[in-house]
Design an enzyme around this catalytic site. Structure first.
Site, PDB file in Angstrom:
ATOM      1  CE  LYS A  35       7.012  -0.099  -1.747  1.00  8.96           C
ATOM      2  NZ  LYS A  35       5.947  -0.316  -0.739  1.00  8.96           N
TER       3      LYS A  35
HETATM    4  C1  LIG Z   1       5.696   0.472   0.350  1.00  6.57           C
HETATM    5  C2  LIG Z   1       4.345   0.411   0.982  1.00  6.57           C
HETATM    6  C3  LIG Z   1       3.886   1.410   1.871  1.00  6.57           C
HETATM    7  C4  LIG Z   1       4.748   2.563   2.308  1.00  6.57           C
HETATM    8  O1  LIG Z   1       5.034   3.459   1.264  1.00  6.57           O
HETATM    9  P1  LIG Z   1       6.195   4.560   1.416  1.00  6.57           P
HETATM   10  O2  LIG Z   1       6.328   5.154   0.079  1.00  6.57           O
HETATM   11  O3  LIG Z   1       7.420   3.767   1.815  1.00  6.57           O
HETATM   12  O4  LIG Z   1       5.801   5.492   2.473  1.00  6.57           O
HETATM   13  C5  LIG Z   1       2.596   1.319   2.350  1.00  6.57           C
HETATM   14  N1  LIG Z   1       1.792   0.281   2.026  1.00  6.57           N
HETATM   15  C6  LIG Z   1       2.196  -0.699   1.186  1.00  6.57           C
HETATM   16  C7  LIG Z   1       1.265  -1.815   0.889  1.00  6.57           C
HETATM   17  C8  LIG Z   1       3.479  -0.677   0.627  1.00  6.57           C
HETATM   18  O5  LIG Z   1       3.875  -1.667  -0.197  1.00  6.57           O
END
Ligand SMILES: *Cc1c(COP(=O)(O)O)cnc(C)c1O
Length: 494
Positions: free
Chosen positions: A132
């Site tokens: 993120k």
């Molecule tokens: C947010 C997240 C996901 C999922 O991502 P999306 O964009 O919601 O599909 C997968 N793995 C981790 C470690 C995350 O923080």
């Protein structure tokens, strides 16, 4: 470049928006999500030229196709400041930090009828050790830039169960004109995640631990956001995963991964993406629509298999909170996939009235069915293969087995979400098509499960050794909306 809502009334093109207009917002006023009126296209000559670029230069080239209302020199400065090896400094041994999202070959695997290469693309080398950061860091710089231009301020108000909140806080800390008020369930996050957020001492970061569970936090965010006069007076905004700028920032690493794994544009690669809200993999879909030679996009879910169910059957069925499992890949524990509407819009031929009807049915009936079977809501499921989508799911036991296998065979420890990805990727290997699994977090964030799988602690990047011992700044509040509003107002002074 103009943006339209996935639920726009057909007659009205007047509602089209610029990139900067939608940057600070979330949903469109009609309840839909924003998408470009047309996807910009990438030529073979561009791809050739981009092979030599740094990550920051590549980000600039791609973003300038989407953010046409930001002067190019400014965009170039913003991307250069965001994607530096000083920010993405948590690269592991054997990775080069300056590549920002380095690829590493795991194995030459035997696919059905031939050899293929299984690779990991590291997206978690940023400040909070999860992918993120890739988008949120850019958002922090874009927000500060836009707010400064308009002499405006923004108070970000959100709820987190872990990764989103810390990525937002590390992206916004110290930024002019921005405050972050982040709710989290008191004593429900891992010690590492809690320490990551609560150890921030910046005066513009407000950690609020709510006596309750994550759903209580989300309900409070909704209650406050539904008070429109309060929201306007306090200049409240969000940074949740439907934010368009977050999605577009994620498009860049699909290009980077493709270019790093190939030597000419006649080659194809596939990606497997650990998925929850469909944000990350939606960016892959957009990269593919722009002309990037992606073969398959594989959505990997955990036990919360809303997306796997759709890509196997054509039935989209959201879950009730009681049906949502708390798993060892918690950032994928979702009951509905908030970005999925963007893909459905393309799937139904960009018919916004259909989209509105289908997602109205999600509200009233809990889902829709595009399988084409008698009584279903449509037959577009038959088109899904053209978009390259496949899927799979995994369980806690699969994660443990995969973490152990990967540690034994390749000497690296992957996190639980990435393990979901590797497990599912191995079910979809095609001869001659490299498969890139997106590594969405570093193992140190989910150490409890790493210990269970391999009996030793995950390595921590430098600087994180004693994070739990740092002084913490947070307030504890009861589940009381009036008190929450008073707290926000007292701290914004608005
Ligand atoms: C947010 C997240 C996901 C999922 O991502 P999306 O964009 O919601 O599909 C997968 N793995 C981790 C470690 C995350 O923080």
């Amino acid at each position: 470049m103009q943006y339209v809502s996935t639920r726009a009334a057909k007659s009205s093109t007047s509602q089209a928006q610029n990139f900067s207009d939608i940057l600070l917002g979330g949903l469109a006023p009609d309840g839909g999500l924003y998408l470009p009126a047309e996807y910009p296209q990438v030529t073979g000559a561009e791809l050739d030229a981009w092979r030599k670029l740094s990550y920051a230069q590549l980000a600039f080239e791609i973003l300038k196709k989407f953010a046409t209302d930001i002067p190019e020199a400014d965009l170039k400065a913003l991307t250069a400041k965001t994607y530096t090896k000083d920010v993405y400094r948590n690269a592991r041994e054997g990775e080069r930090a300056e590549q920002i999202t380095p690829l590493r070959v795991l194995e030459q695997a035997a696919g059905k009828g031939g050899q293929t290469t299984l690779m990991l693309q590291a997206l978690s080398n940023g400040p909070t050790l999860a992918f993120k950061d890739m988008a949120m860091q850019l958002l922090g710089n874009l927000f500060e830039y836009t707010l400064e231009k308009h002499d405006a301020e923004l108070n970000i108000f959100g709820a987190t169960s872990g990764d989103t909140g810390s990525a937002a806080e590390y992206a916004m800390r110290g930024k002019k004109g921005i405050r972050v008020f982040m709710l989290s369930p008191h004593k429900k996050m891992s010690a590492f995640q809690t320490a990551q957020m609560f150890s921030l001492q910046d005066p513009n970061i407000f950690n609020i631990a709510v006596d309750g569970v994550f759903d209580d936090c989300q309900d409070m965010v909704k209650a406050v956001s539904n008070d429109l006069p309060f929201k306007a007076k306090q200049k409240i905004g969000t940074v949740n995963s439907i934010n368009w700028a977050r999605v577009v920032a994620q498009v860049v690493y699909y290009f980077r991964g493709y270019l790093a794994a190939t030597s000419d544009n006649s080659q194809k690669v596939s990606f497997t993406v650990p998925s929850g809200n469909f944000g990350n993999i939606c960016a892959g879909h957009i990269a593919r629509m722009m002309g990037l030679p992606i073969d398959k996009l594989v959505a990997a879910t955990n036990e919360n298999d809303v997306l796997d169910e759709f890509f196997r059957t054509g039935v989209y069925r959201v879950r009730k909170s009681a049906e949502t499992y708390h798993t060892s890949s918690p950032s994928m524990d979702i009951s509905k996939a908030s970005n999925f509407e963007r893909f459905v819009y393309d799937l139904v031929g960009r018919d916004s009235e259909r989209v509105r009807a289908l997602f109205h049915k999600v509200e009233t009936d809990g889902g829709f069915d595009l399988s084409g079977k008698p009584g279903s809501d449509g037959d577009e499921f038959k088109l899904v293969a053209q978009y390259g989508f496949l899927s799979g799911k995994s369980t806690h036991q699969d994660r443990l087995d995969t973490i152990r296998d990967v540690a034994d065979d390749f000497g690296i420890t992957v996190d639980t979400h990435t393990a979901d990805g590797i497990k599912v990727a191995r079910e979809h290997l095609q001869p001659g098509v490299p498969m890139i699994v997106l590594e969405t977090a570093l193992a140190a964030k989910f150490n409890e499960t790493i210990l269970e799988a391999i009996g030793v602690d995950a390595a921590r990047p430098a600087g994180f050794e004693n994070i739990e011992a740092l002084p913490q700044k947070f307030v504890v509040m009861t589940n009381d909306v009036a008190k929450m509003k008073a707290y926000i107002a007292a701290n914004t002074g608005l």
